[in-house]
Motif scaffolding. Structure first.
Motif, PDB file in Angstrom:
ATOM      1  N   ASN A  16     -38.047  28.266 -13.939  1.00  0.00           N
ATOM      2  CA  ASN A  16     -37.939  26.846 -13.383  1.00  0.00           C
ATOM      3  C   ASN A  16     -39.309  26.434 -12.833  1.00  0.00           C
ATOM      4  O   ASN A  16     -39.482  25.490 -12.249  1.00  0.00           O
ATOM      5  N   VAL A  17     -40.490  27.017 -13.197  1.00  0.00           N
ATOM      6  CA  VAL A  17     -41.849  26.696 -12.872  1.00  0.00           C
ATOM      7  C   VAL A  17     -42.363  26.598 -14.478  1.00  0.00           C
ATOM      8  O   VAL A  17     -43.106  25.611 -14.754  1.00  0.00           O
ATOM      9  N   LEU A  18     -42.545  27.982 -15.083  1.00  0.00           N
ATOM     10  CA  LEU A  18     -43.056  27.762 -16.427  1.00  0.00           C
ATOM     11  C   LEU A  18     -42.109  27.694 -17.630  1.00  0.00           C
ATOM     12  O   LEU A  18     -42.148  27.126 -18.619  1.00  0.00           O
ATOM     13  N   MET A  19     -40.809  28.353 -17.271  1.00  0.00           N
ATOM     14  CA  MET A  19     -39.551  28.330 -18.237  1.00  0.00           C
ATOM     15  C   MET A  19     -38.284  27.760 -17.529  1.00  0.00           C
ATOM     16  O   MET A  19     -38.179  28.175 -16.476  1.00  0.00           O
ATOM     17  N   VAL A 181     -47.471  36.205   3.487  1.00  0.00           N
ATOM     18  CA  VAL A 181     -47.492  37.343   4.255  1.00  0.00           C
ATOM     19  C   VAL A 181     -48.393  38.412   3.650  1.00  0.00           C
ATOM     20  O   VAL A 181     -48.923  39.248   4.116  1.00  0.00           O
ATOM     21  N   ALA A 182     -48.288  38.181   2.354  1.00  0.00           N
ATOM     22  CA  ALA A 182     -49.308  39.243   1.492  1.00  0.00           C
ATOM     23  C   ALA A 182     -50.658  38.987   1.483  1.00  0.00           C
ATOM     24  O   ALA A 182     -51.438  39.619   0.916  1.00  0.00           O
ATOM     25  N   GLY A 183     -51.055  37.607   1.917  1.00  0.00           N
ATOM     26  CA  GLY A 183     -52.313  37.037   2.227  1.00  0.00           C
ATOM     27  C   GLY A 183     -52.694  35.965   1.279  1.00  0.00           C
ATOM     28  O   GLY A 183     -54.065  35.599   1.093  1.00  0.00           O
ATOM     29  N   MET A 184     -51.794  35.679   0.279  1.00  0.00           N
ATOM     30  CA  MET A 184     -52.203  34.661  -0.774  1.00  0.00           C
ATOM     31  C   MET A 184     -51.941  33.305  -0.100  1.00  0.00           C
ATOM     32  O   MET A 184     -51.219  33.131   1.116  1.00  0.00           O
ATOM     33  N   ARG A 185     -52.314  32.183  -0.809  1.00  0.00           N
ATOM     34  CA  ARG A 185     -51.908  30.940  -0.340  1.00  0.00           C
ATOM     35  C   ARG A 185     -50.924  30.560  -1.408  1.00  0.00           C
ATOM     36  O   ARG A 185     -50.547  31.242  -2.217  1.00  0.00           O
ATOM     37  N   SER A 186     -49.937  29.662  -0.966  1.00  0.00           N
ATOM     38  CA  SER A 186     -48.776  29.162  -1.757  1.00  0.00           C
ATOM     39  C   SER A 186     -48.620  27.716  -2.135  1.00  0.00           C
ATOM     40  O   SER A 186     -49.349  26.956  -1.089  1.00  0.00           O
ATOM     41  N   PHE A 187     -47.935  27.401  -2.904  1.00  0.00           N
ATOM     42  CA  PHE A 187     -47.570  26.058  -3.123  1.00  0.00           C
ATOM     43  C   PHE A 187     -45.810  26.159  -3.666  1.00  0.00           C
ATOM     44  O   PHE A 187     -45.717  26.684  -4.555  1.00  0.00           O
ATOM     45  N   HIS A 188     -45.203  25.476  -2.905  1.00  0.00           N
ATOM     46  CA  HIS A 188     -43.838  25.205  -3.128  1.00  0.00           C
ATOM     47  C   HIS A 188     -43.478  24.254  -4.132  1.00  0.00           C
ATOM     48  O   HIS A 188     -43.792  22.904  -3.955  1.00  0.00           O
ATOM     49  N   PHE A 189     -43.147  24.472  -5.299  1.00  0.00           N
ATOM     50  CA  PHE A 189     -43.200  23.701  -6.520  1.00  0.00           C
ATOM     51  C   PHE A 189     -41.801  22.954  -6.584  1.00  0.00           C
ATOM     52  O   PHE A 189     -40.895  23.586  -6.619  1.00  0.00           O
ATOM     53  N   THR A 190     -41.862  21.902  -6.822  1.00  0.00           N
ATOM     54  CA  THR A 190     -40.554  20.927  -6.613  1.00  0.00           C
ATOM     55  C   THR A 190     -40.264  20.093  -7.863  1.00  0.00           C
ATOM     56  O   THR A 190     -39.443  19.342  -8.072  1.00  0.00           O
ATOM     57  N   GLY A 191     -41.374  20.407  -8.720  1.00  0.00           N
ATOM     58  CA  GLY A 191     -41.193  19.752 -10.167  1.00  0.00           C
ATOM     59  C   GLY A 191     -42.416  18.737 -10.257  1.00  0.00           C
ATOM     60  O   GLY A 191     -42.611  18.185 -11.486  1.00  0.00           O
TER      61      GLY A 191
END
Length: 204
Positions: A16-19, A181-191
């Motif tokens: 539901n992001v790429l497929m 938590v693992a040290g990455m930045r993140s983006f919550h994808f909503t479409g």
């Protein structure tokens, strides 16, 4: 001296992001009535065993046996066809695939990190952006699932990535928290691909 950009690698979730991943739609494709589709869905995608499959705890033969025990005998051919064929019904999400290809041309590393079974290759095989993917990790092979920070660390260790220079994109907020938590930045994808592309540009 060129200033190093904050984000050098984009890590995409697959489902539901790429497929697309829609168990109800997959079941409907192999059923003659809505009621039968619900029975197939409930026996396969709707069971807790599906998560065990993605975690690598059980194999495909086991989940097939479990699913077969929970449908009427008349639906066994439909269920078996669904088990065999559902990955082909997982469709590319055109906008995010196109974005991944653009980002690769801009010099970003492109990676996939998915909670998925050992059949993930059947989906990746018809994902347009796969041609630009630098590496991928699936939970069933690692026996670790998002949002456990360990799976994000495993990706970084395998491909020599710096967590703080990675942006992780997922439709699950919990998974985004695990990445952070693992040290990455993140983006919550909503479409909204435009929002995602803008966020990546701002992180440049």
């Amino acid at each position: 001296m060129t200033e190093q950009r904050a984000i050098t690698d984009i890590v995409f979730d697959m489902g539901n992001v790429l497929m697309t991943f829609d168990g109800h739609a997959f079941a409907e494709a192999y059923a003659d009535t809505p009621e039968d589709a619900e029975l197939i869905y409930g026996a396969l995608f709707g069971r807790t065993e599906w998560a065990l499959l993605d975690s690598g705890t059980i194999d495909h033969e086991t989940i097939a046996r479990v699913a077969e025990a929970h449908v009427p005998e008349r639906l066994l051919p439909n269920l078996r066809a669904c088990i065999a064929g559902w990955p082909e019904l997982s469709e590319p999400i055109a906008a995010t695939n196109a974005l991944a290809c653009r980002l690769k041309k801009q010099g970003y590393g492109i990676y996939v990190l998915s909670n998925a079974s050992t059949r993930i290759g059947e989906q990746l095989g018809h994902m347009p952006a796969m041609s630009v993917v630098d590496g991928w990790v699936a939970s069933a092979f690692e026996r670790i699932m998002k949002p456990d920070p360990a799976i994000f660390r495993a990706l970084c260790e395998r491909y020599d990535l710096v967590p703080s220079q990675c942006l992780f994109v997922d439709d699950s907020l919990d998974n985004c928290v695990g990445a952070e938590v693992a040290g990455m930045r993140s983006f919550h994808f909503t479409g909204n691909v435009d929002e995602l592309e803008a966020a990546i540009a701002e992180a440049h």
